[in-house]
Motif scaffolding. Structure first.
Motif, PDB file in Angstrom:
ATOM      1  N   GLN A 406      -2.978  -6.922   4.209  1.00 26.63           N
ATOM      2  CA  GLN A 406      -3.083  -6.349   5.554  1.00 26.63           C
ATOM      3  C   GLN A 406      -2.686  -4.877   5.593  1.00 26.63           C
ATOM      4  OE1 GLN A 406      -4.070  -8.237   8.561  1.00 26.63           O
ATOM      5  NE2 GLN A 406      -4.893  -9.362   6.802  1.00 26.63           N
ATOM      6  N   LEU A 407      -1.884  -4.435   4.618  1.00 30.46           N
ATOM      7  CA  LEU A 407      -1.365  -3.063   4.632  1.00 30.46           C
ATOM      8  C   LEU A 407      -1.951  -2.287   3.463  1.00 30.46           C
ATOM      9  CD1 LEU A 407       0.570  -0.945   5.816  1.00 30.46           C
ATOM     10  CD2 LEU A 407       2.377  -1.889   4.341  1.00 30.46           C
ATOM     11  N   ASN A 408      -2.891  -1.413   3.743  1.00 29.44           N
ATOM     12  CA  ASN A 408      -3.530  -0.601   2.712  1.00 29.44           C
ATOM     13  C   ASN A 408      -2.636   0.575   2.354  1.00 29.44           C
ATOM     14  OD1 ASN A 408      -5.269   0.634   0.960  1.00 29.44           O
ATOM     15  ND2 ASN A 408      -6.743   1.286   2.513  1.00 29.44           N
ATOM     16  N   LEU A 409      -2.229   0.656   1.089  1.00 29.71           N
ATOM     17  CA  LEU A 409      -1.310   1.681   0.622  1.00 29.71           C
ATOM     18  C   LEU A 409      -2.008   2.831  -0.094  1.00 29.71           C
ATOM     19  CD1 LEU A 409       1.298  -0.827  -0.861  1.00 29.71           C
ATOM     20  CD2 LEU A 409       1.502   0.415   1.308  1.00 29.71           C
ATOM     21  N   ALA A 410      -3.337   2.845  -0.028  1.00 33.91           N
ATOM     22  CA  ALA A 410      -4.085   3.820  -0.823  1.00 33.91           C
ATOM     23  C   ALA A 410      -3.716   5.260  -0.481  1.00 33.91           C
ATOM     24  CB  ALA A 410      -5.584   3.599  -0.638  1.00 33.91           C
ATOM     25  N   ASP A 411      -3.417   5.533   0.792  1.00 32.69           N
ATOM     26  CA  ASP A 411      -3.087   6.902   1.200  1.00 32.69           C
ATOM     27  C   ASP A 411      -1.606   7.087   1.508  1.00 32.69           C
ATOM     28  OD1 ASP A 411      -5.772   7.762   1.010  1.00 32.69           O
ATOM     29  OD2 ASP A 411      -6.216   6.920   2.991  1.00 32.69           O
ATOM     30  N   ASP A 412      -0.803   6.104   1.113  1.00 33.27           N
ATOM     31  CA  ASP A 412       0.642   6.195   1.331  1.00 33.27           C
ATOM     32  C   ASP A 412       1.244   7.108   0.256  1.00 33.27           C
ATOM     33  OD1 ASP A 412       3.454   5.714   1.294  1.00 33.27           O
ATOM     34  OD2 ASP A 412       3.158   3.767   2.246  1.00 33.27           O
ATOM     35  N   PRO A 413       1.913   8.202   0.652  1.00 36.84           N
ATOM     36  CA  PRO A 413       2.482   9.119  -0.348  1.00 36.84           C
ATOM     37  C   PRO A 413       3.432   8.429  -1.323  1.00 36.84           C
ATOM     38  CG  PRO A 413       2.541  10.099   1.841  1.00 36.84           C
ATOM     39  CD  PRO A 413       2.130   8.665   2.033  1.00 36.84           C
ATOM     40  N   GLY A 414       4.136   7.411  -0.845  1.00 42.45           N
ATOM     41  CA  GLY A 414       5.063   6.705  -1.722  1.00 42.45           C
ATOM     42  C   GLY A 414       4.382   5.912  -2.824  1.00 42.45           C
ATOM     43  N   TRP A 415       3.070   5.688  -2.682  1.00 44.61           N
ATOM     44  CA  TRP A 415       2.302   4.935  -3.676  1.00 44.61           C
ATOM     45  C   TRP A 415       1.318   5.814  -4.429  1.00 44.61           C
ATOM     46  CZ3 TRP A 415       2.629  -0.348  -4.837  1.00 44.61           C
ATOM     47  CH2 TRP A 415       3.608  -1.036  -4.108  1.00 44.61           C
TER      48      TRP A 415
END
Length: 477
Positions: A406-415
């Motif tokens: 449910q939570l897309n991390l593709a653009d999360d700076p931490g990832w």
């Protein structure tokens, strides 16, 4: 091998609503692999990969409209039934294989055929069986409830005429006629629970839509992918419009899907009972898996094609003499069965096989599994899954913390660094597999004469003839 069966609709994988006692019993007396992925989650690509132990990029089968080259053997690409046949096994295929042409052997010595439930024009052995009953294959749009229930409909066939039980009966007949002096290998391709979701009424009545687990909610990414699926399902092979997919329809589809799985379980039970009655269970390994899963309403989707878990996570159960009773939590791939079958038969796979025998102990390092279809690419390593789709959608999910994706991390700076690492692995895999996929075009460069390669008087001399297709089994300089 049922068609389009996700693992979490089986009792042994935690589905309390399921009615799968025979499959559950098989899991209880063998090894259950908790996380098995089908990296090319479409019928034909998954089956071509399993058959040959190659990835979809290496064999070139990325959708249902392609098949292996007719001269694949000259290229050094052998199917596992071919290799087992050469090793002295009697090889049988029953049910759906999804080969092109549909009656090709691909190394199986005996076939009893019932192809895809959607391919109603194929006059296979099951069609002949129906004809003997005065019946014929029908498109599901002719069945009660098909359009109004989102594909959940009722088959007019009697339970004993249903295709999966027919497959079980054909397999039993072959086993009963098998010459016990020769080892055998059999693959049974059950056409269910692939859509249409069409159990007979008496089986459908066993499953209440209200008892089904709720589907996973839509995400921004699934909404971006959904228009392609809607357009695909409108084609004549399905002839159904999922532009509106209500909660009631989803619940009905999930109940009918469960009913079809119940029929598959009955079929599996019949075959296992026959093995036991004939004493064959004492030296027979039984494997239960599937080519890919089915969304059955998750993210307002049906069928497969995309790389979320409902589409790519399949059961993997191995049982038989010498197989430990355990649950394994390391990640494995569907096509790991290719080297597994060869190892069980004492046959060595080629050196560059992309998959690993399930008989080997778990790796210390997390397994990296990559996949490709005509819709995009995926990689999973250490339960971190990255997917890149046609059209530009990119997803990155932590499968341990967010199993519902449910939570897309593709653009999360931490990832950022995780995405960068997975992207690098995936790019390297794409390049390596693409090179392998064109190995039949290879030119062996040597200034010396190599008559055994057909290049006398050498590649630098006049009149040299290029060997084609080049076989990976040919001696290299």
């Amino acid at each position: 091998m049922p068609d389009q069966l996700r693992s979490d609709f089986l009792g042994c994988y935690g589905a309390g609503f399921a009615r799968t006692p025979h499959i559950d019993a098989l899991a209880a007396r063998g090894t259950l692999y908790d996380r098995c992925l089908s990296p090319a989650p479409i019928c034909v690509p998954a089956r071509a990969s399993l058959l040959t132990g190659t990835t979809s990029l290496e064999n070139g089968i990325l959708n249902n409209g392609a098949w292996l080259r007719p001269d694949r053997r000259e290229c050094g690409l052998h199917s596992w039934p071919e290799l087992l046949s050469e090793a002295g096994y009697r090889t049988y295929a029953v049910g759906k294989m999804h080969f092109y042409p549909w009656d090709a052997s691909e190394g199986f010595q005996v076939r009893s055929i019932s192809e895809d439930k959607r391919q109603i024009g194929i006059l296979d052995d099951y069609a002949q069986f129906l004809a003997s009953r005065g019946k014929h294959k029908q498109h599901a749009r002719e069945f009660a409830g098909y359009h109004e229930n989102g594909g959940a409909c009722l088959s007019p066939l009697k339970p004993d005429e249903q295709v999966d039980l027919w497959c079980a009966d054909r397999a039993i007949s072959i086993l009963e006629q098998h010459d016990g002096s020769q080892p055998f290998a059999m693959m049974i391709g059950f056409p269910s629970p692939h859509c249409p979701y069409d159990p007979p009424p008496e089986i459908a009545d066993l499953f209440d839509p209200a008892d089904m687990p709720p589907p996973l909610p839509e995400t921004r990414e699934s909404e971006a992918l959904r228009p392609w699926l809607i357009a695909n399902m409108k084609n004549p092979w399905a002839d159904i419009d999922y532009s509106v997919f209500t909660d009631d329809q989803k619940a009905k589809v999930r109940a009918h899907y469960s009913a079809l799985i119940h029929i598959v379980d009955k079929a599996v039970g019949r075959v296992i009972a026959t093995l036991e009655r004939m004493g064959l269970h004492k030296n027979t390994i039984v494997v239960f898996s599937s080519d890919h899963g089915d969304f059955v309403g998750d993210y307002s989707l049906v069928c497969k094609n995309f790389f979320m878990d409902p589409s790519i996570r399949v059961p993997m159960i191995v049982a038989g003499p010498g197989v430990p009773f355990e649950i394994r939590y390391d990640t494995v791939a569907l096509s790991d069965l290719y080297p597994t079958f060869l190892e069980l038969a004492g046959v060595s796979p080629r050196e560059n096989c992309s998959f690993t025998s399930l008989l080997r102990p778990p790796r210390e390092e997390p397994r990296t599994i990559c996949g490709a279809t005509h819709r995009g690419f995926m990689i999973e390593k250490g339960r971190k899954k990255l997917a890149r789709y046609v059209g530009g959608v990119v997803t990155l999910h932590d499968m341990e913390a967010d199993p519902g994706e449910q939570l897309n991390l593709a653009d999360d700076p931490g990832w950022h660094f995780t995405r960068q690492e997975l992207d690098a692995f995936l790019t390297e895999w794409q390049v390596q597999e693409s090179i392998k996929g064109h190995s039949e075009k290879a030119i062996v460069y040597s200034a010396e004469s190599k008559p055994e390669l057909g290049n006398e008087p050498g590649i630098l001399g006049p009149g040299w003839r290029r060997p084609y297709p080049f076989s990976s089994e040919t001696t290299r300089s």
